[in-house]
Design a protein around this motif. Structure first.
Motif, PDB file in Angstrom:
ATOM      1  N   LYS A 104       0.838  -1.218   0.000  1.00  0.00           N
ATOM      2  CA  LYS A 104       0.000   0.000   0.000  1.00  0.00           C
ATOM      3  C   LYS A 104       0.864   1.255   0.000  1.00  0.00           C
ATOM      4  O   LYS A 104       0.574   2.234  -0.703  1.00  0.00           O
ATOM      5  CB  LYS A 104      -0.904  -0.020   1.231  1.00  0.00           C
ATOM      6  CG  LYS A 104      -1.855   1.173   1.308  1.00  0.00           C
ATOM      7  CD  LYS A 104      -2.764   1.017   2.500  1.00  0.00           C
ATOM      8  CE  LYS A 104      -3.720   2.203   2.550  1.00  0.00           C
ATOM      9  NZ  LYS A 104      -3.546   3.053   3.646  1.00  0.00           N
ATOM     10  N   PHE A 105       1.916   1.242   0.793  1.00  0.00           N
ATOM     11  CA  PHE A 105       2.819   2.395   0.844  1.00  0.00           C
ATOM     12  C   PHE A 105       3.484   2.633  -0.514  1.00  0.00           C
ATOM     13  O   PHE A 105       3.577   3.783  -0.983  1.00  0.00           O
ATOM     14  CB  PHE A 105       3.883   2.169   1.916  1.00  0.00           C
ATOM     15  CG  PHE A 105       4.957   3.219   1.931  1.00  0.00           C
ATOM     16  CD1 PHE A 105       4.719   4.470   2.480  1.00  0.00           C
ATOM     17  CD2 PHE A 105       6.206   2.963   1.363  1.00  0.00           C
ATOM     18  CE1 PHE A 105       5.708   5.443   2.475  1.00  0.00           C
ATOM     19  CE2 PHE A 105       7.199   3.932   1.361  1.00  0.00           C
ATOM     20  CZ  PHE A 105       6.958   5.172   1.917  1.00  0.00           C
ATOM     21  N   LEU A 106       3.928   1.558  -1.178  1.00  0.00           N
ATOM     22  CA  LEU A 106       4.563   1.698  -2.491  1.00  0.00           C
ATOM     23  C   LEU A 106       3.577   2.234  -3.524  1.00  0.00           C
ATOM     24  O   LEU A 106       3.932   3.078  -4.353  1.00  0.00           O
ATOM     25  CB  LEU A 106       5.130   0.347  -2.939  1.00  0.00           C
ATOM     26  CG  LEU A 106       6.332  -0.184  -2.148  1.00  0.00           C
ATOM     27  CD1 LEU A 106       6.715  -1.577  -2.637  1.00  0.00           C
ATOM     28  CD2 LEU A 106       7.519   0.769  -2.269  1.00  0.00           C
TER      29      LEU A 106
ATOM     30  N   GLU B 155       0.814   4.074  -2.999  1.00  0.00           N
ATOM     31  CA  GLU B 155       0.361   5.440  -2.717  1.00  0.00           C
ATOM     32  C   GLU B 155       1.478   6.470  -2.841  1.00  0.00           C
ATOM     33  O   GLU B 155       1.192   7.657  -2.982  1.00  0.00           O
ATOM     34  CB  GLU B 155      -0.247   5.512  -1.316  1.00  0.00           C
ATOM     35  CG  GLU B 155      -1.549   4.744  -1.190  1.00  0.00           C
ATOM     36  CD  GLU B 155      -2.142   4.864   0.195  1.00  0.00           C
ATOM     37  OE1 GLU B 155      -1.431   5.379   1.091  1.00  0.00           O
ATOM     38  OE2 GLU B 155      -3.301   4.441   0.385  1.00  0.00           O
ATOM     39  N   SER B 156       2.721   6.033  -2.782  1.00  0.00           N
ATOM     40  CA  SER B 156       3.833   6.983  -2.874  1.00  0.00           C
ATOM     41  C   SER B 156       4.540   6.874  -4.222  1.00  0.00           C
ATOM     42  O   SER B 156       4.469   7.793  -5.054  1.00  0.00           O
ATOM     43  CB  SER B 156       4.829   6.756  -1.730  1.00  0.00           C
ATOM     44  OG  SER B 156       5.313   5.421  -1.761  1.00  0.00           O
ATOM     45  N   TYR B 157       5.150   5.756  -4.480  1.00  0.00           N
ATOM     46  CA  TYR B 157       5.975   5.617  -5.693  1.00  0.00           C
ATOM     47  C   TYR B 157       5.110   5.489  -6.950  1.00  0.00           C
ATOM     48  O   TYR B 157       5.264   6.260  -7.907  1.00  0.00           O
ATOM     49  CB  TYR B 157       6.894   4.405  -5.544  1.00  0.00           C
ATOM     50  CG  TYR B 157       7.803   4.204  -6.734  1.00  0.00           C
ATOM     51  CD1 TYR B 157       8.867   5.069  -6.988  1.00  0.00           C
ATOM     52  CD2 TYR B 157       7.588   3.143  -7.603  1.00  0.00           C
ATOM     53  CE1 TYR B 157       9.695   4.881  -8.085  1.00  0.00           C
ATOM     54  CE2 TYR B 157       8.409   2.946  -8.692  1.00  0.00           C
ATOM     55  CZ  TYR B 157       9.467   3.821  -8.933  1.00  0.00           C
ATOM     56  OH  TYR B 157      10.272   3.628 -10.034  1.00  0.00           O
TER      57      TYR B 157
ATOM     58  N   MET C 261       1.843   6.048  -7.409  1.00  0.00           N
ATOM     59  CA  MET C 261       0.972   7.207  -7.622  1.00  0.00           C
ATOM     60  C   MET C 261       1.757   8.378  -8.181  1.00  0.00           C
ATOM     61  O   MET C 261       1.255   9.130  -9.023  1.00  0.00           O
ATOM     62  CB  MET C 261       0.300   7.595  -6.303  1.00  0.00           C
ATOM     63  CG  MET C 261      -0.682   8.751  -6.427  1.00  0.00           C
ATOM     64  SD  MET C 261      -2.101   8.357  -7.480  1.00  0.00           S
ATOM     65  CE  MET C 261      -3.049   7.330  -6.363  1.00  0.00           C
ATOM     66  N   HIS C 262       2.993   8.542  -7.746  1.00  0.00           N
ATOM     67  CA  HIS C 262       3.851   9.608  -8.272  1.00  0.00           C
ATOM     68  C   HIS C 262       4.123   9.389  -9.760  1.00  0.00           C
ATOM     69  O   HIS C 262       4.105  10.338 -10.550  1.00  0.00           O
ATOM     70  CB  HIS C 262       5.157   9.647  -7.485  1.00  0.00           C
ATOM     71  CG  HIS C 262       6.122  10.713  -7.970  1.00  0.00           C
ATOM     72  ND1 HIS C 262       5.890  12.063  -7.790  1.00  0.00           N
ATOM     73  CD2 HIS C 262       7.301  10.612  -8.652  1.00  0.00           C
ATOM     74  CE1 HIS C 262       6.882  12.755  -8.336  1.00  0.00           C
ATOM     75  NE2 HIS C 262       7.749  11.896  -8.860  1.00  0.00           N
TER      76      HIS C 262
ATOM     77  N   LYS D  41       0.873  10.126 -11.922  1.00  0.00           N
ATOM     78  CA  LYS D  41       0.546  11.530 -12.140  1.00  0.00           C
ATOM     79  C   LYS D  41       1.322  12.129 -13.311  1.00  0.00           C
ATOM     80  O   LYS D  41       0.931  13.169 -13.853  1.00  0.00           O
ATOM     81  CB  LYS D  41       0.820  12.327 -10.868  1.00  0.00           C
ATOM     82  CG  LYS D  41      -0.162  12.034  -9.742  1.00  0.00           C
ATOM     83  CD  LYS D  41       0.136  12.863  -8.509  1.00  0.00           C
ATOM     84  CE  LYS D  41      -0.874  12.586  -7.413  1.00  0.00           C
ATOM     85  NZ  LYS D  41      -0.612  13.368  -6.184  1.00  0.00           N
TER      86      LYS D  41
ATOM     87  N   ASP E 283      -4.221   6.289 -12.583  1.00  0.00           N
ATOM     88  CA  ASP E 283      -4.620   6.892 -11.303  1.00  0.00           C
ATOM     89  C   ASP E 283      -5.878   6.220 -10.752  1.00  0.00           C
ATOM     90  O   ASP E 283      -5.972   5.951  -9.544  1.00  0.00           O
ATOM     91  CB  ASP E 283      -4.874   8.387 -11.477  1.00  0.00           C
ATOM     92  CG  ASP E 283      -3.654   9.130 -11.989  1.00  0.00           C
ATOM     93  OD1 ASP E 283      -2.930   9.706 -11.171  1.00  0.00           O
ATOM     94  OD2 ASP E 283      -3.424   9.118 -13.210  1.00  0.00           O
TER      95      ASP E 283
END
Length: 352
Positions: A39-41, A43-45, A47-48, A51, A59
């Motif tokens: 989940k962290f990967l 939402e951070s990597y 998702m970045h 965008k 997305d």
């Protein structure tokens, strides 16, 4: 003399218990940690990265599947841990199927959310899909959850063949019973997708009624007449009728006014005066464009012609024509131009 060490009685109970549950608990904790790491990967990597792309599909995918995948990791850990735990099989038979059902529901929810999100995005960009978007979304949601239900039935060993057969027969019976309703439904989908008319358009029906399209639903279309009366038309009848949409391709229109003058009139003078009156009326109402006059025919009592006057929208032509006819009649009377009554000249031959 040697004495062998003995363990306290309570340890004889705890050690087998711990050794039987320790591995399953560690596996469960591992899968929970993997779920939150994933989940962290996302939402951070991920998702970045998403965008930076032009399409919003990635997305929507991350937003739809990020949290459900975390839940699936946890469910997988619970399932494996239950398999390894020294608990009675009767308890496992209850918990493991419940875990499977929960996993299927989570996956169905994520898939539905993803495809509805994609369809909603493209429907907002495409005018022809806006009207049918809510209906298509509900149909797709029903289809996904229906397939999920079939998977659940199959897991429990329930044969779905009789169910599908029953649903097929019931569907045929319902189709015959609701033939007119379904006809209106599909006609409504066609109208919303093809968009021959839109809410706010001014239309004329085959019956001659004119009005604004007030609402287009799955069953019927409502048209508000200029008299403020409301006409409700079944979509199946509307889809098979010929109608005149004055708002397409644009609201700007033109009105044709027929006029006739006597045979003794100076046609060049008539043309100049008529066009001047039309320009004055257009300027009065702030209408852009140029009027047009074309002589049409030699009538029985007059020389007939038409005047084409641009109007901002068709409904506004009523007041513009109203003022044009009043002003033209006054100007013709002042300039000595006759608008003749219908007349017929009869020659009587005298008897000898």
């Amino acid at each position: 003399m040697y004495f062998a060490p003995t363990m306290p009685p309570f340890l004889d109970l705890i050690i087998p218990l711990v050794s039987g549950y320790l591995a399953p608990i560690l596996i469960l904790v591992l899968f929970i940690a993997l779920g939150f790491i994933f989940k962290f990967l996302m939402e951070s990597y991920l998702m970045h990265l998403a965008k930076k792309t032009e399409t919003p599909v990635d997305d929507i995918f991350i937003a739809s599947f990020g949290r459900p995948i975390t839940y699936l990791f946890i469910i997988a850990g619970v399932s494996i841990a239950l398999q390894l735990m020294p608990i009675p099989w009767e308890i496992k038979k209850i918990i493991i199927p419940a875990v499977f059902v929960l996993a299927v529901i989570i996956i169905a929810h994520a898939v539905t959310k993803f495809f509805i999100g994609v369809f909603r995005y493209y429907s907002y960009r495409n005018e022809s899909l806006k009207g049918v978007a809510p209906l298509v979304q509900r149909m797709f949601q029903f289809l996904i959850y229906f397939l999920a239900l079939i998977f659940i039935f199959d897991f429990f060993g329930v044969s779905i063949t009789p169910l599908l057969t029953t649903l097929g027969i019931a569907g045929i019976a319902v189709a015959f019973a609701l033939q007119e309703t379904l006809s209106n439904l599909f006609a409504g989908i066609y109208i919303m997708a093809d968009r021959p008319i839109r809410v706010g358009d001014f239309v004329r029906l085959e019956s001659g009624d004119e009005g604004y399209v007030e609402d287009i639903s799955w069953r019927s279309t409502r048209i508000r007449l200029l008299s403020d009366d409301l006409i409700i038309i079944p979509n199946s009848k509307l889809a098979n009728s010929v109608l005149h949409n004055y708002s397409l391709p644009s609201k700007r229109s033109a009105i044709i006014v027929p006029v006739g003058v006597s045979y003794g009139s100076d046609l060049a003078k008539v043309e100049d005066i008529t066009l001047k009156v039309a320009r004055d009326i257009m300027a009065k109402f702030g209408v852009e464009g140029e009027p047009l006059l074309r002589y049409k025919e030699f009538g029985e009592s007059s020389i007939n012609f038409i005047v084409r006057i641009p109007v901002p929208s068709y409904p506004e032509h009523y007041k513009i024509v109203h003022e044009f006819i009043k002003e033209l009649h006054t100007t013709y009377a002042r300039e000595g131009i006759e608008i003749p009554f219908p007349q017929r000249v009869v020659w009587m031959k005298r008897g000898e």
